[in-house]
Design an enzyme around this catalytic site. Structure first.
Site, PDB file in Angstrom:
ATOM      1  N   GLU A 135       0.818  -1.251  -0.117  1.00  0.00           N
ATOM      2  CA  GLU A 135       0.073   0.090   0.243  1.00  0.00           C
ATOM      3  C   GLU A 135       0.823   1.220  -0.091  1.00  0.00           C
ATOM      4  OE1 GLU A 135      -4.460   1.060   1.862  1.00  0.00           O
ATOM      5  OE2 GLU A 135      -2.618   0.601   3.356  1.00  0.00           O
ATOM      6  N   GLY A 281       1.999  -0.155  11.145  1.00  0.00           N
ATOM      7  CA  GLY A 281       1.486  -1.156  12.183  1.00  0.00           C
ATOM      8  C   GLY A 281       1.169  -2.376  11.861  1.00  0.00           C
ATOM      9  N   ALA A 282       0.388  -2.616  10.670  1.00  0.00           N
ATOM     10  CA  ALA A 282      -0.166  -3.753  10.109  1.00  0.00           C
ATOM     11  C   ALA A 282      -1.009  -3.456   8.820  1.00  0.00           C
ATOM     12  CB  ALA A 282      -1.346  -4.210  11.019  1.00  0.00           C
ATOM     13  N   MET A 283      -1.123  -4.414   7.928  1.00  0.00           N
ATOM     14  CA  MET A 283      -1.701  -4.377   6.580  1.00  0.00           C
ATOM     15  C   MET A 283      -2.874  -5.541   6.596  1.00  0.00           C
ATOM     16  SD  MET A 283      -1.963  -2.455   4.203  1.00  0.00           S
ATOM     17  CE  MET A 283      -2.789  -2.645   2.655  1.00  0.00           C
ATOM     18  N   GLU A 284      -3.956  -4.939   6.009  1.00  0.00           N
ATOM     19  CA  GLU A 284      -5.331  -5.797   5.864  1.00  0.00           C
ATOM     20  C   GLU A 284      -5.270  -6.531   4.629  1.00  0.00           C
ATOM     21  OE1 GLU A 284      -6.231  -1.955   3.812  1.00  0.00           O
ATOM     22  OE2 GLU A 284      -5.167  -2.315   5.525  1.00  0.00           O
ATOM     23  N   ASN A 285      -4.178  -7.374   4.210  1.00  0.00           N
ATOM     24  CA  ASN A 285      -4.238  -8.109   3.081  1.00  0.00           C
ATOM     25  C   ASN A 285      -5.377  -9.139   3.475  1.00  0.00           C
ATOM     26  OD1 ASN A 285      -1.748  -6.837   2.295  1.00  0.00           O
ATOM     27  ND2 ASN A 285      -0.900  -8.245   3.911  1.00  0.00           N
ATOM     28  N   HIS A 315      -8.841  -3.554  14.089  1.00  0.00           N
ATOM     29  CA  HIS A 315      -8.951  -2.568  13.013  1.00  0.00           C
ATOM     30  C   HIS A 315      -8.665  -3.392  11.671  1.00  0.00           C
ATOM     31  CE1 HIS A 315      -7.395   1.460  11.307  1.00  0.00           C
ATOM     32  NE2 HIS A 315      -7.070   0.344  10.294  1.00  0.00           N
ATOM     33  N   GLU A 316      -7.471  -4.420  11.726  1.00  0.00           N
ATOM     34  CA  GLU A 316      -7.279  -4.919  10.379  1.00  0.00           C
ATOM     35  C   GLU A 316      -8.388  -5.934  10.016  1.00  0.00           C
ATOM     36  OE1 GLU A 316      -4.945  -3.492   8.549  1.00  0.00           O
ATOM     37  OE2 GLU A 316      -4.333  -2.525  10.452  1.00  0.00           O
TER      38      GLU A 316
END
Length: 872
Positions: A135, A281-285, A315-316
């Site tokens: 992203e 922080g994180a990624m929503e793959n 959140h993710e």
């Protein structure tokens, strides 16, 4: 970053022309291990087949690819001259047919910046770990594609990797076959995904530690839903990995979202991988969520850290619906996924997990991020004007996330929770696997609420800025309220006054049953729709005179809270006696905003910290207050007052450390804070003693992470030399230990050390993203202003070159991290203004970063002037 940008106009034109049918991507990752003998970057083979339709046969377009070289390009069976059609970032395609097949065979580069396919070598055991992060637009670093959110398609991945590696992607593994090369490698073939955008595809490969679980649920139609769960981390972190807690929160979240969304999780499995050197922080793959591995706690942390991790997990997970199932058309509507996920993370945290005080953290921490971003000169509406990918990269900010989530929280108060959630349910069903704009969401919310969402949208989503709400009360001779009004103000630069649904709380000192003597408690509350510059609250007429009037009690809206004089006097004397933790958190936040706005001297804020922080029961609020105290000390205090103010903070920190319950999170928080403010010889000796075991505080476990915290303080004050830091690395010869070592080495107060750190970041690109971050963190020490002063002119000399030569992620880290904020003086401000005036044609994203840092500095200088006036 020349030639790597993509404009909104280009994306819209391509979307009108093309429809993607499917992708097939084959990656050969065997080159990730072994010696690299070439002179260029280490590369892997990427072969992509894209089948797509064209609305105008004969037209031309382009595919996106960032790669060192392209071996071949074939369009509809016709071999193209790769050297002629590939310019380093785009593949020119002309003579398109109605139905097309593009095959691109390329050599793509492994990443060391966290963008694309990142390669990490664990210093502890030499193992290699790979993961992707895209992203907004870095999938093109791994495979050829049409890199924009609204050209979705099903993806079929096949990945060849060394023997014994775990290989994951968005879909489940269909089959694994030997590579046929006799090298022990194997090819994992994955089932096709549902239609998704390029930026949320994912590949993860390496000898990861992998734990499994299963989520089961009976759906309303009686069918059974089973979701295989996975949790992964590096082998070196396995002994610290609390997968059980991660699975617990995951299952709670899946229950919550299924209860509220009425749309079964659509992506099959649910893996969550905690990966090294992660920029985010994180990624929503979908099906393969990635997190920064710092969420695997190597030592004791406070409950606030566990809450933060749970919030990110949720959140993710919310993104699986908001963002992955239904995706924004272009980055203008990034908020359609990020604001919702930020709101839903807190909503689910409170509604489904043990962290029932999540809204306090939201009010205190997330909103602080939003308030800062919304007062910068780069502030923008929640739904933004994103001209290109560089704009998009910078808009992952406090407005898109936290302000957007705050606005949604206000919307729930405005239309009601049931109408809001019903709108979400219709949104998913109506637009599943598609792309949307703002109007699509407003349409369903208008249907379910019966409200005119266009008016609300214009006020809250399409204008920038934050309003301030101030109470004004008149009293009769008996001390009863004759009129209480809420006044609304807006900044001149963003003059919009908005409709606010707020609660106004009246508090007074009393001792009701169950409360401690002298407690400050709420005795009256009224909700009102604030609209315009002045709104009367008739429900509170006749109420006895309060000691404190709290506007936006219960945190229903997004605003800066102001106080009348009597309320502010009450807080100065009795802040710690507010019994309601949310009211206390809101008051702390409001007082900090007053300090940032140069309406409350920093010395007054620090006095409040010294008097009342020790009594703060919410650990997350305490840690936020401590962070604000450091900012007040280093940036907002009058320069002549800093030394004395720092000494007073250190004295209080050590006292609270000794008084805190042994082994508690509060004790740990005060230990860390003490290390950050310790400067006196006796304080530094205490830190040294805690490190070598000659000093002890009952219940304080000086584990490895806390050792590095103490050592960083000693290094920055000149009490820890290279030998001591190297010896500590020998105790903790891990990836985490290496980052800490680099930070500590760069923190030492030496001109030679600073020069070496500067050169490592600015004049070389040998450091990985994580070590760039660690070096900058060590370099920039607030107590070393004289040492750092020569770097102010050098910074402005190099930033344009840095922006041109480095990836956007590294460029952002350097431009933000090395800005001379620590100088905190008019000379640094003048240097920033001179650069901005002299570089009107610099890249807009670069100018924005400098302008934001310049604004923070100017705000700090106004705060210092306020503090100086208070001293006079």
């Amino acid at each position: 970053m020349p030639g790597e940008n993509l404009t909104r106009d280009e994306a819209r034109a391509r979307a009108k022309l093309l429809t993607v049918e499917r992708y097939e991507v084959a990656l050969d990752l065997r080159s990730a291990v072994g010696e690299h003998t070439g002179s260029g970057p280490r590369t892997f083979r990427s072969t992509t087949t894209i089948r797509f339709r064209c609305a105008e046969p004969g037209a031309a377009t382009f595919a996106d690819l960032l790669a060192p070289s392209v071996t071949s390009v074939r369009l509809n069976g016709r071999e193209l001259d790769a050297a002629a059609v590939f310019d380093g970032s785009r593949i020119a395609l002309d003579g398109l047919a109605a139905e097309n097949e593009l095959v691109v065979d390329a050599q793509c580069a492994y990443s060391r910046t966290g963008e694309g396919l990142h390669r990490f070598v664990d210093p502890e055991d030499g193992e290699v770990y790979l993961y992707t992060q895209y992203e907004p637009a870095d999938a093109r670093r791994v495979f050829a594609n049409f890199e924009q959110p609204d050209l979705k398609g099903p993806f079929t991945f096949s990945v060849t990797a060394p023997e014994g590696w775990t290989v994951l992607s968005n879909g489940t593994v269909d089959r694994v076959e030997p590579s046929g090369a006799g090298d022990g490698a194997a090819t994992s073939h994955f089932v096709p995904t549902r239609p998704i955008s390029t930026y949320i595809t994912a590949v993860l490969a390496g000898p990861y530690h992998h734990e499994s679980d299963l989520y089961r649920r009976t759906l309303l139609d009686g069918s059974e839903l089973e979701i295989p769960l996975g949790a992964l981390c590096r082998k070196g972190l396995a002994k610290h990995f609390d997968a059980g807690d991660i699975f617990t929160v995951t299952k709670q979240g899946l229950d919550f979202f299924h209860d509220h969304f009425d749309y079964p999780y659509p992506f099959g499995k649910y893996d969550q991988a905690f990966v090294p050197e992660y920029n985010l922080g994180a990624m929503e793959n979908p099906g393969c969520v990635t997190f920064r591995e710092e969420f695997v706690f190597r030592g004791k942390v406070t409950q606030a850290s566990y809450e933060s991790r749970a919030n990110v997990i949720l959140h993710e997970m919310a993104h699986m619906w908001f963002g992955d199932l239904v995706t924004m058309e272009w980055w203008d509507d990034l908020w359609l996924k990020e604001s919702f996920a930020d709101f839903m993370g807190a909503f689910a945290l409170v509604g489904a997990t043990r962290f029932t005080d999540g809204w306090i953290t939201f009010a205190n921490r997330r909103k602080a991020w939003a308030y800062r971003a919304d007062q910068l000169p780069s502030t923008h509406p929640v739904t933004a004007d994103i001209r290109d990918l560089e704009d998009a990269k910078l808009n992952f900010d406090g407005i898109t996330y936290a302000k957007g989530a705050s606005v949604l929280k206000q919307l729930v108060a405005y239309v009601g929770q049931d109408a809001f959630l019903e709108g979400a349910r219709r949104y998913f069903k109506r637009h599943a696997y598609g792309n949307t704009r703002l109007s699509d969401l407003l349409s369903v919310l208008g249907e379910t609420s019966g409200r005119d969402m266009a008016i609300w949208s214009r006020a809250w989503l399409e204008t920038a800025g934050v309003n301030a709400l101030t109470p004004r009360a008149d009293y009769d001779a008996e001390g009863r309220i004759t009129e209480l009004a809420v006044e609304q103000q807006a900044a001149e630069s963003h003059p919009t006054l908005r409709p606010h649904r707020v609660a106004v709380g009246l508090y007074r000192k009393e001792a009701p049953a169950g409360e401690r003597p002298g407690a400050l408690v709420r005795y009256a509350r009224a909700e009102v729709d604030v609209d315009g510059p002045r709104t009367v609250v008739p429900e509170l007429t006749g109420a006895p005179r309060p000691d404190l009037i709290l506007v936006n009690d219960d945190d229903l809206t997004y605003c800066k809270i102001r106080f009348d004089k009597g309320s502010l006097d009450t807080l100065h004397q009795h802040l710690g006696e507010l019994t309601d933790p949310l009211a206390r958190a809101l008051s702390w936040s409001a007082l900090w905003n007053l300090t940032r706005d140069a309406l409350l001297p920093a010395r007054d804020y620090l006095e409040l910290v010294r008097r009342f922080a020790g009594a703060e029961s919410d650990i997350g609020v305490l840690q936020m207050v401590q962070a604000w105290a450091l900012s007040a000390l280093h940036h907002y205090s009058a320069p002549d007052a800093r030394e004395a103010a720092g000494a007073q903070l250190a004295e209080v920190a050590l006292s609270e450390l000794r008084l805190a319950e042994p082994g508690s999170g509060h004790q740990l928080a005060w230990a860390r804070f003490f290390a950050q403010v310790a400067v006196a010889d006796s304080e530094l000796r205490m830190l040294s003693g805690l490190l070598d075991g000659t000093a002890r505080i009952d219940g304080l476990d000086v584990d490895q992470e806390l050792r590095w915290t103490f050592l960083a303080a000693l290094a920055s004050s000149g009490q820890a030399d290279e030998a001591l830091i190297t010896a500590e690395l020998a105790r903790d010869d891990t990836a985490s230990g290496k980052r800490h070592q680099v930070r500590c080495l760069a923190a030492r107060p030496s001109a030679a050390v600073k020069a070496e750190a500067w050169d490592a970041v600015v004049e070389s690109d040998r450091l990985s993203n994580a070590l760039v971050e660690a070096t900058i963190s060590g370099f920039d020490q607030p107590g070393q202003r004289d040492l750092l002063a020569p770097y102010t002119p050098r910074y402005f000399e190099v930033i344009e070159r840095i922006w041109q030569e480095r990836s956007i992620e590294i460029g952002m880290a350097i431009v933000r991290g090395l800005f001379p904020a620590a100088q905190g003086d008019a000379r640094a401000l003048e240097a920033a203004d001179t650069w901005l005036d002299g570089h009107p044609d610099a890249a807009p994203a670069l100018r924005r970063l400098v302008l934001e840092a310049r604004d923070d500095l100017a705000r700090a200088l106004r705060g210092q002037e306020c503090d100086e006036r208070a001293a006079a």
